[in-house]
Design a protein around this motif. Structure first.
Motif, mmCIF file in Angstrom:
data_model
loop_
_atom_site.group_PDB
_atom_site.id
_atom_site.type_symbol
_atom_site.label_atom_id
_atom_site.label_comp_id
_atom_site.label_asym_id
_atom_site.label_seq_id
_atom_site.Cartn_x
_atom_site.Cartn_y
_atom_site.Cartn_z
ATOM 1 N N GLY A 64 25.357 59.991 12.383
ATOM 2 C CA GLY A 64 25.383 59.126 13.495
ATOM 3 C C GLY A 64 26.762 59.191 14.126
ATOM 4 N N LYS A 65 26.931 58.472 15.335
ATOM 5 C CA LYS A 65 28.038 58.340 16.181
ATOM 6 C C LYS A 65 28.471 57.053 16.440
ATOM 7 N N VAL A 66 29.887 56.702 16.251
ATOM 8 C CA VAL A 66 30.404 55.337 16.226
ATOM 9 C C VAL A 66 30.392 54.978 17.960
ATOM 10 N N GLU A 67 29.758 53.861 18.189
ATOM 11 C CA GLU A 67 29.888 53.449 19.450
ATOM 12 C C GLU A 67 30.147 51.988 19.464
ATOM 13 N N SER A 68 30.362 51.281 20.591
ATOM 14 C CA SER A 68 30.488 49.732 20.561
ATOM 15 C C SER A 68 29.565 49.263 22.128
ATOM 16 N N PRO A 69 28.867 48.315 21.778
ATOM 17 C CA PRO A 69 28.295 47.560 22.798
ATOM 18 C C PRO A 69 28.902 46.963 23.898
ATOM 19 N N PHE A 70 30.230 46.795 23.659
ATOM 20 C CA PHE A 70 31.279 46.264 24.378
ATOM 21 C C PHE A 70 32.297 47.197 24.907
ATOM 22 N N MET A 71 31.889 48.215 25.522
ATOM 23 C CA MET A 71 32.700 49.060 26.318
ATOM 24 C C MET A 71 33.050 48.714 27.712
ATOM 25 N N THR A 72 34.364 48.125 27.777
ATOM 26 C CA THR A 72 34.641 47.546 29.110
ATOM 27 C C THR A 72 35.606 48.286 29.837
ATOM 28 N N ARG A 73 35.152 48.294 31.156
ATOM 29 C CA ARG A 73 36.290 48.817 32.383
ATOM 30 C C ARG A 73 36.773 47.631 33.082
ATOM 31 N N LEU A 74 37.736 47.379 32.864
ATOM 32 C CA LEU A 74 38.494 46.246 33.633
ATOM 33 C C LEU A 74 38.810 46.970 35.078
ATOM 34 N N THR A 75 38.510 46.200 36.301
ATOM 35 C CA THR A 75 38.788 46.879 37.628
ATOM 36 C C THR A 75 39.679 45.761 38.365
ATOM 37 N N THR A 229 39.911 41.351 21.473
ATOM 38 C CA THR A 229 40.871 42.205 20.744
ATOM 39 C C THR A 229 39.979 43.421 20.520
ATOM 40 N N GLY A 230 40.941 44.582 20.929
ATOM 41 C CA GLY A 230 40.270 45.624 20.938
ATOM 42 C C GLY A 230 41.110 46.880 20.847
ATOM 43 N N LYS A 231 40.473 48.206 21.501
ATOM 44 C CA LYS A 231 41.594 49.295 21.489
ATOM 45 C C LYS A 231 41.136 49.916 22.619
ATOM 46 N N VAL A 232 42.382 50.489 23.400
ATOM 47 C CA VAL A 232 42.387 50.975 24.585
ATOM 48 C C VAL A 232 42.158 52.379 24.563
ATOM 49 N N THR A 233 41.119 52.664 25.703
ATOM 50 C CA THR A 233 40.593 54.276 25.615
ATOM 51 C C THR A 233 41.255 54.908 26.504
ATOM 52 N N SER A 234 41.568 54.375 27.961
ATOM 53 C CA SER A 234 42.052 54.848 28.917
ATOM 54 C C SER A 234 42.739 53.794 29.907
ATOM 55 N N VAL A 235 43.849 54.298 30.508
ATOM 56 C CA VAL A 235 44.515 53.899 31.498
ATOM 57 C C VAL A 235 44.750 54.534 32.647
ATOM 58 N N ARG A 236 44.185 54.070 33.745
ATOM 59 C CA ARG A 236 43.845 54.782 35.001
ATOM 60 C C ARG A 236 44.989 54.954 36.122
ATOM 61 N N LEU A 249 41.142 50.191 36.284
ATOM 62 C CA LEU A 249 42.537 50.034 35.721
ATOM 63 C C LEU A 249 42.615 50.492 34.394
ATOM 64 N N VAL A 250 41.890 49.920 33.384
ATOM 65 C CA VAL A 250 41.841 50.310 32.089
ATOM 66 C C VAL A 250 40.490 50.218 31.574
ATOM 67 N N GLU A 251 40.393 50.858 30.118
ATOM 68 C CA GLU A 251 39.021 50.986 29.557
ATOM 69 C C GLU A 251 39.391 50.854 28.338
ATOM 70 N N LEU A 252 38.514 49.687 27.620
ATOM 71 C CA LEU A 252 38.713 49.473 26.381
ATOM 72 C C LEU A 252 37.451 48.954 25.542
ATOM 73 N N TYR A 253 37.421 48.921 24.220
ATOM 74 C CA TYR A 253 36.112 48.499 23.494
ATOM 75 C C TYR A 253 36.755 47.440 22.521
ATOM 76 N N ASP A 254 35.797 46.406 22.230
ATOM 77 C CA ASP A 254 35.796 45.607 21.068
ATOM 78 C C ASP A 254 35.703 46.275 19.789
ATOM 79 N N HIS A 255 36.661 46.083 18.937
ATOM 80 C CA HIS A 255 36.866 46.700 17.741
ATOM 81 C C HIS A 255 35.877 46.305 16.782
ATOM 82 N N SER A 256 35.641 44.839 16.992
ATOM 83 C CA SER A 256 34.783 44.205 15.872
ATOM 84 C C SER A 256 33.357 44.337 16.091
ATOM 85 N N THR A 257 33.087 44.985 17.228
ATOM 86 C CA THR A 257 31.645 45.035 17.517
ATOM 87 C C THR A 257 31.327 46.612 17.195
#
Length: 418
Positions: A64-75, A229-236, A249-257
Motif C-alpha cells: 500500500g501507499k501512505v496518503e492523507s484525506p486532509f491534503m490541503t492547498r492554502l491559497t 498540525t501537519g507537514k509541509v510538502t510544498s512552498v510556492r 501558497l503552501v501545500e501540507l497534510y494532517d499528519h494525524s490522519t
C-alpha cells in the motif's frame, strides 16, 4: 615368367587373415556369459511434518501507499505582496502557526475607513434617539399651545358676540390656531416617522458592520496560518512575490490522519467486507526502518480506481510515526479472521499453487488443497495455510521439493524427521 613370388605374396596375407578369424571366433565362443540382474527401484530421501489441523488466523501480504484525506492547498484570499515566508518544505508545523505573511497596509487603511463609517452611523442613531425624545416632549408642548390658542379663539368669538371685540381679533386668533395645529401635525409626523428613520439607520449600521468585518477578514487573511498540525510538502512563493486571489501558497497534510491505501486481492474481498460488517477487527503491521507500525482496516473504498485490479482497503495507522510521509510504499501483513481445520505447512511442501504430497506406504500421494493465506511463525519463517477435507490429523506431509515428484514415487523419510 616366375609366378612363385606372386603366389607367396597372396597366400601369406590370406593365411594370416584366416588365422586371425579363427582366433577371434574362439575368443567369442569361450567368453563368460553375463549375469542378468533385476533393476532395483530408487527411493528418494524426503522430510515430513505431521498434519495438525487447528483454528488458524492466516496472514496475507499486500502493498500500500501512505496518503492523507486532509491534503490541503492554502491559497491567497487577497491580492498582495508576500512579506515573509516562515516555513520550508518538509517542516512540521503546529495548528495556528504562521506560515506566510502578506502585506496588509492597504487593507488596514480600508478597515479604518469602514470603522469610521460605522462610527458615523452609530452617532446618527444616537442623534435620532435624542431627537425622538425631544420631539415627543415638544409635541406635548405644541398640543398645549394649540389648546391655549383654541381657548383664545373662543374668548375672541364670545367678546365679538358681546360687541366687545373686533372681527380682526377673531381672525388673528383663528390664524394662530391654524398655525399651531400645523406645528402639532409636523411634530406628530416627526414622532411617527422615528421608527422608519431608526430602521434605516440600523440597516446602514448593519451594512457598515458587514463591510467593516469584511475588511477585518481581509486583514486577517493576510496572515496565512496552519489549519492543523501537519507537514509541509510544498512552498510556492518567496518574499516579494505578488499574489492574486486563488494563487497556491503552501501545500501540507494532517499528519494525524495518515492512512494506507492498499489494493485487496479479489479472493479476500468478501472476507474483509464481512469482517467489517460484523465489526471484526482486521489488524496487521508494516516495517519501517526496523520499527513495527500497526494498522487496522478502517473501511473499503466505494469505487474501483481506473487501472486497478480491485477494491482498495483504507487502513488506519495506530501508531503516531513522524517518519511516515505521504506517498511512501509499505508492505503490509494482515491477519484474517480465524479459519477452523486449517493446516500450516512450510513453503517447500507446496507444489504449484494447490498441490501437496502425503506419505502413504512409503510413496508420495498427491492431494489438492485450498490455499487460504500465510502466516509467520515465531522462528521468522513464513508458512502457507491450506485446507483440505482429505487431510487427517497425524498425516505425514512431505516437505521436500523433488524435481521429479509424481504420485506413487517411492520415497524414504530422513532419519532426523521420523
Amino acid at each position: 615368367m616366375d609366378h612363385k613370388p606372386l603366389l607367396t605374396r597372396v597366400l601369406i596375407p590370406l593365411g594370416i587373415l584366416i588365422f586371425a578369424s579363427v582366433i577371434a571366433a574362439t575368443l567369442v565362443i569361450s567368453r563368460p556369459s553375463a549375469t542378468i540382474r533385476d533393476s532395483e527401484e530408487k527411493s528418494w530421501i524426503v522430510s515430513v511434518v505431521p498434519a495438525k489441523p487447528a483454528a488458524i488466523s492466516p496472514q496475507i501480504t499486500i502493498y500500500g501507499k501512505v496518503e492523507s484525506p486532509f491534503m490541503t492547498r492554502l491559497t491567497a484570499a487577497i491580492g498582495a505582496d508576500v512579506e515573509d515566508v516562515a516555513i520550508r518544505e518538509g517542516e512540521h508545523v503546529q495548528k495556528g502557526q504562521k506560515l506566510i505573511q502578506l502585506a496588509d497596509s492597504d487593507y488596514q487603511l480600508q478597515l479604518k475607513q469602514r470603522n469610521a463609517e460605522l462610527a458615523e452611523i452609530k452617532a446618527q442613531i444616537r442623534s435620532e434617539l435624542d431627537r425622538h425624545k425631544s420631539d415627543e416632549q415638544a409635541l406635548e408642548h405644541e398640543k398645549t399651545l394649540l389648546d391655549l390658542a383654541r381657548k383664545e379663539l373662543d374668548r375672541a368669538r364670545s367678546l365679538h358676540r358681546d360687541n366687545l371685540s373686533t372681527q380682526s381679533h377673531i381672525d388673528e386668533a383663528e390664524q394662530i390656531v391654524v398655525k399651531q395645529q400645523l406645528a402639532v401635525n409636523i411634530r406628530a409626523l416627526s414622532v411617527n416617522d422615528h421608527g422608519a428613520r431608526l430602521a434605516q439607520l440600523k440597516a446602514r449600521a448593519t451594512k457598515a458592520e458587514a463591510l467593516r468585518d469584511l475588511a477585518a477578514l481581509d486583514v486577517k487573511r493576510s496572515s496565512i496560518k496552519a489549519p492543523f498540525t501537519g507537514k509541509v510538502t510544498s512552498v510556492r512563493v518567496s518574499p516579494g512575490d505578488r499574489t492574486k486571489v486563488g494563487d497556491i501558497l503552501v501545500e501540507l497534510y494532517d499528519h494525524s490522519t495518515l492512512e494506507i491505501r492498499a489494493q485487496i486481492p479479489t479472493q479476500y474481498e468478501n472476507t474483509l467486507q464481512q469482517a467489517l460488517a460484523s465489526d471484526t477487527a482486521i489488524t496487521g503491521f508494516a516495517l519501517l526502518s526496523q520499527q513495527t507500525i500497526t494498522v487496522t482496516l478502517d473501511r473499503i473504498s466505494g469505487k474501483i480506481i481506473q487501472g486497478s485490479g480491485g477494491l482498495d482497503g483504507l487502513f488506519r495507522i495506530n501508531d503516531a510515526n513522524k517518519q511516515l510521509q505521504v506517498g511512501r510504499t509499505l508492505e503490509l501483513r494482515l491477519s484474517l479472521p480465524s479459519i477452523s481445520n486449517a493446516i500450516a505447512l512450510p513453503r517447500e511442501a507446496i507444489y504449484g499453487s494447490d498441490r501437496i504430497y502425503r506419505l502413504a506406504e512409503e510413496r508420495m500421494s498427491a492431494l489438492s488443497v485450498e490455499r487460504v493465506g500465510e502466516m509467520q511463525m515465531e522462528d521468522g519463517n513464513n508458512y502457507v495455510i491450506v485446507k483440505s477435507s482429505d487431510i487427517k490429523a497425524g498425516d505425514n506431509i512431505i516437505t521436500t521439493q523433488l524435481p521429479n515428484a509424481i504420485d506413487g514415487l517411492l520415497v524414504k523419510v530422513a532419519e532426523n524427521t521420523q
